[in-house]
Design a protein around this motif. Structure first.
Motif, PDB file in Angstrom:
ATOM      1  N   ASN A 115      18.839  20.493  -6.224  1.00 36.07           N
ATOM      2  CA  ASN A 115      19.134  21.664  -5.404  1.00 36.07           C
ATOM      3  C   ASN A 115      18.580  21.492  -3.990  1.00 36.07           C
ATOM      4  N   THR A 116      17.377  20.958  -3.885  1.00 35.70           N
ATOM      5  CA  THR A 116      16.773  20.735  -2.567  1.00 35.70           C
ATOM      6  C   THR A 116      17.610  19.759  -1.752  1.00 35.70           C
ATOM      7  N   LEU A 117      18.003  18.658  -2.385  1.00 34.41           N
ATOM      8  CA  LEU A 117      18.805  17.666  -1.679  1.00 34.41           C
ATOM      9  C   LEU A 117      20.156  18.246  -1.262  1.00 34.41           C
ATOM     10  N   PHE A 118      20.768  19.008  -2.150  1.00 31.63           N
ATOM     11  CA  PHE A 118      22.048  19.637  -1.835  1.00 31.63           C
ATOM     12  C   PHE A 118      21.907  20.583  -0.643  1.00 31.63           C
ATOM     13  N   GLN A 119      20.873  21.419  -0.667  1.00 36.39           N
ATOM     14  CA  GLN A 119      20.702  22.428   0.380  1.00 36.39           C
ATOM     15  C   GLN A 119      20.402  21.805   1.740  1.00 36.39           C
ATOM     16  N   ILE A 120      19.543  20.799   1.778  1.00 36.37           N
ATOM     17  CA  ILE A 120      19.214  20.207   3.082  1.00 36.37           C
ATOM     18  C   ILE A 120      20.391  19.395   3.627  1.00 36.37           C
ATOM     19  N   ARG A 121      21.150  18.771   2.737  1.00 35.50           N
ATOM     20  CA  ARG A 121      22.364  18.083   3.191  1.00 35.50           C
ATOM     21  C   ARG A 121      23.347  19.089   3.775  1.00 35.50           C
ATOM     22  N   LYS A 122      23.491  20.191   3.075  1.00 33.02           N
ATOM     23  CA  LYS A 122      24.441  21.227   3.489  1.00 33.02           C
ATOM     24  C   LYS A 122      24.048  21.825   4.848  1.00 33.02           C
ATOM     25  N   SER A 123      22.784  22.184   5.001  1.00 33.72           N
ATOM     26  CA  SER A 123      22.370  22.826   6.249  1.00 33.72           C
ATOM     27  C   SER A 123      22.413  21.863   7.430  1.00 33.72           C
ATOM     28  N   SER A 124      21.977  20.628   7.237  1.00 34.07           N
ATOM     29  CA  SER A 124      21.977  19.681   8.364  1.00 34.07           C
ATOM     30  C   SER A 124      23.397  19.278   8.761  1.00 34.07           C
ATOM     31  N   SER A 125      24.276  19.116   7.782  1.00 33.89           N
ATOM     32  CA  SER A 125      25.657  18.768   8.130  1.00 33.89           C
ATOM     33  C   SER A 125      26.383  19.960   8.749  1.00 33.89           C
ATOM     34  N   SER A 126      25.970  21.169   8.403  1.00 33.40           N
ATOM     35  CA  SER A 126      26.567  22.367   8.995  1.00 33.40           C
ATOM     36  C   SER A 126      26.229  22.475  10.490  1.00 33.40           C
ATOM     37  N   ILE A 127      25.027  22.057  10.851  1.00 35.55           N
ATOM     38  CA  ILE A 127      24.657  22.048  12.273  1.00 35.55           C
ATOM     39  C   ILE A 127      25.668  21.195  13.034  1.00 35.55           C
ATOM     40  N   TYR A 128      25.865  19.999  12.555  1.00 33.49           N
ATOM     41  CA  TYR A 128      26.790  19.047  13.184  1.00 33.49           C
ATOM     42  C   TYR A 128      28.221  19.586  13.198  1.00 33.49           C
ATOM     43  N   ALA A 129      28.678  20.091  12.062  1.00 31.87           N
ATOM     44  CA  ALA A 129      30.065  20.575  11.971  1.00 31.87           C
ATOM     45  C   ALA A 129      30.307  21.752  12.914  1.00 31.87           C
ATOM     46  N   ASN A 130      29.373  22.686  12.992  1.00 31.64           N
ATOM     47  CA  ASN A 130      29.566  23.855  13.862  1.00 31.64           C
ATOM     48  C   ASN A 130      29.498  23.495  15.337  1.00 31.64           C
ATOM     49  N   ILE A 131      28.660  22.523  15.687  1.00 33.49           N
ATOM     50  CA  ILE A 131      28.625  22.081  17.081  1.00 33.49           C
ATOM     51  C   ILE A 131      29.933  21.385  17.443  1.00 33.49           C
ATOM     52  N   ARG A 132      30.463  20.586  16.538  1.00 28.36           N
ATOM     53  CA  ARG A 132      31.781  19.954  16.779  1.00 28.36           C
ATOM     54  C   ARG A 132      32.852  21.026  16.956  1.00 28.36           C
ATOM     55  N   GLU A 133      32.839  22.032  16.094  1.00 27.86           N
ATOM     56  CA  GLU A 133      33.829  23.111  16.201  1.00 27.86           C
ATOM     57  C   GLU A 133      33.680  23.871  17.507  1.00 27.86           C
ATOM     58  N   ALA A 134      32.446  24.096  17.938  1.00 29.04           N
ATOM     59  CA  ALA A 134      32.211  24.842  19.179  1.00 29.04           C
ATOM     60  C   ALA A 134      32.827  24.126  20.381  1.00 29.04           C
ATOM     61  N   ASN A 135      32.857  22.812  20.336  1.00 31.64           N
ATOM     62  CA  ASN A 135      33.441  22.047  21.442  1.00 31.64           C
ATOM     63  C   ASN A 135      34.925  22.321  21.613  1.00 31.64           C
ATOM     64  N   TYR A 136      35.550  22.866  20.586  1.00 28.47           N
ATOM     65  CA  TYR A 136      36.964  23.225  20.652  1.00 28.47           C
ATOM     66  C   TYR A 136      37.152  24.708  20.358  1.00 28.47           C
ATOM     67  N   GLY A 137      36.146  25.496  20.736  1.00 34.29           N
ATOM     68  CA  GLY A 137      36.201  26.933  20.499  1.00 34.29           C
ATOM     69  C   GLY A 137      37.384  27.587  21.184  1.00 34.29           C
ATOM     70  N   GLN A 138      37.862  28.646  20.574  1.00 33.82           N
ATOM     71  CA  GLN A 138      39.010  29.365  21.117  1.00 33.82           C
ATOM     72  C   GLN A 138      38.633  30.217  22.318  1.00 33.82           C
ATOM     73  N   SER A 139      37.347  30.511  22.425  1.00 33.01           N
ATOM     74  CA  SER A 139      36.861  31.335  23.526  1.00 33.01           C
ATOM     75  C   SER A 139      35.354  31.100  23.662  1.00 33.01           C
ATOM     76  N   ARG A 140      34.784  31.642  24.712  1.00 30.90           N
ATOM     77  CA  ARG A 140      33.324  31.563  24.860  1.00 30.90           C
ATOM     78  C   ARG A 140      32.633  32.254  23.691  1.00 30.90           C
ATOM     79  N   ALA A 141      33.173  33.390  23.280  1.00 24.61           N
ATOM     80  CA  ALA A 141      32.578  34.121  22.157  1.00 24.61           C
ATOM     81  C   ALA A 141      32.599  33.274  20.885  1.00 24.61           C
ATOM     82  N   ASP A 142      33.679  32.534  20.681  1.00 23.67           N
ATOM     83  CA  ASP A 142      33.777  31.652  19.521  1.00 23.67           C
ATOM     84  C   ASP A 142      32.748  30.530  19.620  1.00 23.67           C
ATOM     85  N   MET A 143      32.583  29.964  20.805  1.00 25.17           N
ATOM     86  CA  MET A 143      31.584  28.913  21.001  1.00 25.17           C
ATOM     87  C   MET A 143      30.185  29.439  20.731  1.00 25.17           C
ATOM     88  N   ILE A 144      29.888  30.620  21.246  1.00 23.41           N
ATOM     89  CA  ILE A 144      28.579  31.223  21.025  1.00 23.41           C
ATOM     90  C   ILE A 144      28.344  31.439  19.529  1.00 23.41           C
TER      91      ILE A 144
END
Length: 114
Positions: free
Chosen positions: A29-58
């Motif tokens: 569970n620990t390994l799953f959770q830390i993998r999930k949270s750290s990869s989510s940081i990366y995925a959301n930053i990638r998504e923000a680079n193509y945000g539909q608006s400033r509000a979406d990026m924020i």
């Protein structure tokens, strides 16, 4: 094109955490959770680079901030339970801190330009 350090550091963190998880013994569970949270940081930053608006990026950056905090929490738990040593903890925590500071600055900049 200038280097996107936020994206670079978040990719580095997600990669480092994945490699760490592959090399240690810890509750699944620990390994799953830390993998999930750290990869989510990366995925959301990638998504923000193509945000539909400033509000979406924020929004994506703020989600990344929360995931950064969660990743640090899992790292602390792994330190406290002797799954990782203090040096490993500090290395990953410091990278989380760098990403967090950049996310806070990015959110403030985006909010001040709306």
């Amino acid at each position: 094109m200038p280097q996107n350090y936020l994206l670079t550091y978040s990719e580095q963190l997600a990669t480092n955490i994945e490699l760490l998880c592959q090399s240690i013994k810890a509750p699944s569970n620990t390994l799953f959770q830390i993998r999930k949270s750290s990869s989510s940081i990366y995925a959301n930053i990638r998504e923000a680079n193509y945000g539909q608006s400033r509000a979406d990026m924020i929004s994506k950056f703020e989600i990344s901030l929360k995931e950064c905090n969660e990743t640090e929490g899992w790292l602390k738990l792994m330190l406290n339970t002797n799954v990782i040593d203090e040096s490993t903890y500090k290395t990953h925590r410091n990278l989380c801190g760098r990403i967090r500071r950049m996310l806070i600055a990015s959110c403030q900049t985006l909010k001040n330009t709306i």
